[in-house]
Write an enzyme that holds these catalytic residues in place. Structure first.
Site, short mmCIF file in Angstrom:
data_model
loop_
_atom_site.label_atom_id
_atom_site.label_comp_id
_atom_site.label_asym_id
_atom_site.label_seq_id
_atom_site.Cartn_x
_atom_site.Cartn_y
_atom_site.Cartn_z
N CYS A 2 0.84 -1.18 0.00
CA CYS A 2 0.00 0.00 0.00
C CYS A 2 0.88 1.24 0.00
CB CYS A 2 -0.96 0.09 1.18
SG CYS A 2 -2.17 -1.22 1.21
N ARG A 27 4.01 -0.45 -4.71
CA ARG A 27 3.69 -0.94 -3.37
C ARG A 27 2.33 -1.66 -3.34
NH1 ARG A 27 6.88 1.57 0.60
NH2 ARG A 27 5.38 0.89 2.14
N TRP A 74 -2.82 -2.60 -1.81
CA TRP A 74 -2.55 -4.03 -1.92
C TRP A 74 -3.50 -4.68 -0.93
CZ3 TRP A 74 -0.63 -8.10 1.14
CH2 TRP A 74 -0.23 -9.25 0.43
N ASN A 100 -2.10 2.25 5.72
CA ASN A 100 -1.26 1.12 5.31
C ASN A 100 -0.95 0.33 6.57
OD1 ASN A 100 0.72 -0.58 4.28
ND2 ASN A 100 2.30 1.02 4.22
N GLY A 101 -1.23 -0.96 6.55
CA GLY A 101 -0.99 -1.78 7.74
C GLY A 101 -2.21 -2.63 8.02
N GLU A 482 16.86 -18.41 -6.68
CA GLU A 482 16.56 -17.06 -7.15
C GLU A 482 16.05 -17.06 -8.60
OE1 GLU A 482 15.98 -14.36 -5.88
OE2 GLU A 482 16.30 -12.84 -7.41
N LYS A 486 12.40 -15.74 -9.71
CA LYS A 486 12.21 -14.67 -10.72
C LYS A 486 11.21 -15.09 -11.78
CE LYS A 486 13.40 -12.02 -9.15
NZ LYS A 486 14.06 -11.50 -8.00
N GLU A 489 7.55 -15.40 -10.39
CA GLU A 489 6.81 -14.19 -10.01
C GLU A 489 6.43 -13.32 -11.19
OE1 GLU A 489 8.85 -11.64 -7.18
OE2 GLU A 489 10.76 -12.06 -8.11
N HIS A 505 16.82 -37.27 -5.39
CA HIS A 505 16.07 -37.76 -4.23
C HIS A 505 14.57 -37.47 -4.34
CE1 HIS A 505 19.73 -38.83 -2.16
NE2 HIS A 505 20.23 -37.66 -2.52
N LYS A 604 5.79 -4.45 -3.77
CA LYS A 604 7.24 -4.35 -3.62
C LYS A 604 7.70 -4.49 -2.17
CE LYS A 604 11.38 -3.32 -5.18
NZ LYS A 604 12.00 -4.48 -5.84
C1 F6R Z 1 11.42 -10.97 -5.23
C2 F6R Z 1 11.25 -9.89 -4.26
C3 F6R Z 1 10.87 -10.25 -2.87
C4 F6R Z 1 11.71 -9.45 -1.88
C5 F6R Z 1 11.23 -9.72 -0.43
C6 F6R Z 1 12.10 -9.01 0.57
O1 F6R Z 1 11.78 -10.48 -6.48
O2 F6R Z 1 11.41 -8.75 -4.57
O3 F6R Z 1 10.99 -11.62 -2.65
O4 F6R Z 1 13.05 -9.81 -2.03
O5 F6R Z 1 9.91 -9.30 -0.31
O6 F6R Z 1 12.06 -7.63 0.39
P1 F6R Z 1 13.14 -6.69 1.05
O7 F6R Z 1 14.47 -7.02 0.43
O8 F6R Z 1 12.69 -5.30 0.71
O9 F6R Z 1 13.14 -6.96 2.52
#
Ligand code: F6R
Length: 609
Positions: A2, A27, A74, A100-101, A482, A486, A489, A505, A604
């Site tokens: 948010c 956000r 969000w 937000n929260g 990772e 990527k 998502e 396994h 984000k």
């Molecule tokens: C994946 C992504 C998320 C963040 C996670 C932690 O591409 O962006 O998995 O890595 O939400 O966020 P931060 O680093 O801001 O604590």
């Protein structure tokens, strides 16, 4: 998670709020809304979906007010809909607020208020705050009513509130969700993060938990929820607006992938002393002697930052000889971690606001650990609450999928390994070798980016597949995680990251011609074992994309497709190997026609637990 923005000053508020919402859209983008109060031209508008929908709804309407608040959502409580969009109002429409929260006790509060005759329009937790203010405001003034409301609310909030009848002020409050006040000349812009403020002013005040600010166009007052005045310092931001723009790239994600030669350079610049084989991390200076005595490290983080932590574990254990545990921040509090004053707990977080990571760091502090942060966003809560730390200097990361923050986290973990290693047994020569090689990394990343067209071709070839297995060993085991994260998502395909050795396994049962594997297979100390794993997949008819070291001709005989990366020190290969996987995910996502900057269901900065 948010985004909140507010404006009070001499200019028309609505264009400033819309522009701020666009910057905060990463956000959350389930819906957006805006309220403007100036006594006469009160205005409330909401739209499901992107900020662009809100902008279309506002269209050519003349909105003259110079005080307003806005929100991009969000969804947590209640599906995305006009009713559930912020701003929320009391029964009379006099009070408007954005939140937000999560208000955890909203059910009880709602019941009490309904019993008193309040009519609710939404399913959200946030709306109770507007009705509570209305209720208190019957017996006391607006400001006191807000303070009394905050005392009743349990949970987290970043709040901005306006009152039609007192259009000379915005009241903001923070508990667990970020809130920044931008201080301009005769105007203020408040927001969840500085990206919505920087265009207007570099002067900011970071509100802390339990603080409330009453903001008028020519001055502000900060107090606690118990009405005790607080003196807060104004910080000058050194962010560059240019760095938060797309600069001609079709998506922030692609721009940020291509930023990496520069962002890695920025993470390491001026932080290495070649002659001494040392890292110079100014932010750790004050705890240098404590670090010398550290006997155990716990890294807490989430998502991509967690994967960086896993690479850090391999680096620190191999080169500094300190035992390292890497823990999902969301799990950390629910274990009984063994912590003492010789334990360092390191939070890795791009945003510096991730609720789980913040909670983990608070828990670690409580238990007496030394807390450190590796954080990108300057002035963020984790940066401020840890005992010491290192900033990434990667610049704003706007694409929801983290890319450049990851490689800058890895770069800092290399520097941290140098610091800890040289305090212990690492030789001068090893220190110097790491520094020399780390300095080459930006150029080597650039050479991978120059091959983007080949990666795009491979993405086109594979974009119709619905499942992928990502496999890596040792330093590149976290890169398998990772790479899989990527692609899932932003391309919405099923992908699993696995340690190559674990594949036999269980997951190998999944393999057939429709289930390709992406192998991290650089020429490192585990190369031969990785090749055996590839043969096992090959024997079962599985297709293989390999990330291999330039010059490795043999691998092309086994893999269906090979993406080459330059040779470097084994500990640094993750910094290179991840880049083609970011590009692969990007090109698969765009080939499928998805908005890769704003993947569905994500936000984000995850500021709820
Ligand atoms: C994946 C992504 C998320 C963040 C996670 C932690 O591409 O962006 O998995 O890595 O939400 O966020 P931060 O680093 O801001 O604590």
């Amino acid at each position: 998670m948010c985004g909140i923005v507010g404006y009070i000053g001499k200019q028309k508020a609505s264009p400033i709020l819309l522009e701020g919402l666009k910057r905060l859209e990463y956000r959350g983008y389930d819906s957006a809304g805006m309220a403007i109060a100036d006594g006469e031209n009160n205005f409330l508008v909401k739209a499901v979906g992107r900020v662009a929908n809100l902008e279309n709804k506002i269209g050519e309407k003349k909105i003259l007010g110079t005080v307003g608040i806005a929100h991009t959502r969000w969804a947590t409580h209640g599906k995305p809909s006009d009713q559930n969009s912020h701003p929320h109002q009391d029964c009379t429409g006099k009070i408007s607020l954005v939140h937000n929260g999560i208000i955890e006790n909203y059910r009880e509060l709602k019941k009490e208020l309904q019993a008193k005759g309040h009519k609710f329009k939404s399913e959200t937790d946030s709306e109770v705050a507007a009705h509570l203010i209305e209720e208190f405001n019957k017996k006391m003034n607006f400001e006191t009513a807000v303070l009394e409301t905050l005392k009743k609310i349990k949970g987290t909030y970043g709040l901005a509130i306006i009152n039609r009848e007192e259009p000379d002020k915005i009241i903001v409050a923070r508990n667990g969700s970020p809130l920044v006040i931008g201080v301009g000349a005769g105007e203020y812009v408040i927001a969840s993060d500085v990206s919505a403020i920087i265009r207007h002013t570099p002067q900011v005040i970071y509100l802390d938990d339990g603080e409330v600010a009453v903001i008028k166009k020519d001055g502000h007052q900060i107090k606690t929820i118990n009405n005790e005045a607080k003196n807060k310092k104004i910080t000058k931001l050194d962010w560059d607006l240019e760095r938060a723009e797309k600069q001609g790239y079709p998506h922030f994600m692609l721009k940020e992938i291509f930023d990496q030669p520069a962002s890695v350079e920025d993470a390491i610049r001026g932080r290495m002393l070649l002659a001494e084989g040392l890292a110079k991390l100014g932010g750790l200076q004050t705890v240098s002697e404590k670090l010398r005595k550290i006997e155990k490290i716990i890294i807490v983080s989430c998502g991509t930052s967690y994967h960086a932590g896993l690479v850090g574990e391999y680096m620190i254990e191999e080169y500094a000889g300190i035992p390292v545990e890497v823990e999902y921040a969301s799990e950390f509090r629910y274990r009984k971690p063994i912590i003492n004053s010789r334990t360092a707990v390191i939070a890795i977080s791009q945003s510096g606001e991730t609720a789980d990571t913040l909670a983990a760091i608070r828990e670690a502090k409580e238990k007496g650990a030394l807390t450190l942060g590796i954080v990108n966003v300057v002035g963020s809560t984790i940066a401020r609450e840890t005992d010491a730390g290192v900033y990434n200097h990667a610049g704003p990361e706007i694409g929801v999928a983290s890319t450049k923050a990851f490689t800058s986290q890895l770069s800092i973990l290399v520097l941290l390994t140098l610091t800890l290693g040289r305090q212990r047994d690492m030789s001068l020569v090893t220190g110097q070798r790491i520094i020399k090689e780390l300095r080459r990394i930006p150029k080597l990343i650039q050479s991978i980016l120059d091959e983007k067209d080949q990666i795009k071709k491979i993405a086109k070839k594979y974009h119709g597949y619905e499942d992928f297995l990502y496999l890596g060993r040792k330093y590149n085991f976290p890169i398998a995680f990772e790479g899989a994260l990527k692609i899932k998502e932003i391309s919405y395909v099923h992908a699993e990251g696995y340690a190559t050795g674990e594949m036999k396994h269980g997951p190998i049962a999944l393999i057939d011609k429709n289930f390709p594997s992406v192998f991290l297979a650089p020429k490192d100390s585990v190369y031969e074992k990785t090749i055996s794993g590839m043969q096992e997949i090959k024997a079962r008819g599985g297709k293989i994309i390999a990330i291999a070291t330039k010059g490795d001709k043999e691998i092309a005989k086994i893999a269906d497709d090979v993406i080459y990366i330059p040779k470097t020190l084994e500990m640094l290969t993750p910094l290179l190997a991840v880049v083609p996987l970011q590009l692969l995910a990007y090109y698969v996502g765009t080939a499928k026609g998805f908005d890769v900057d704003k993947p569905r269901n994500l936000a984000k900065s995850v500021t709820v637990e």
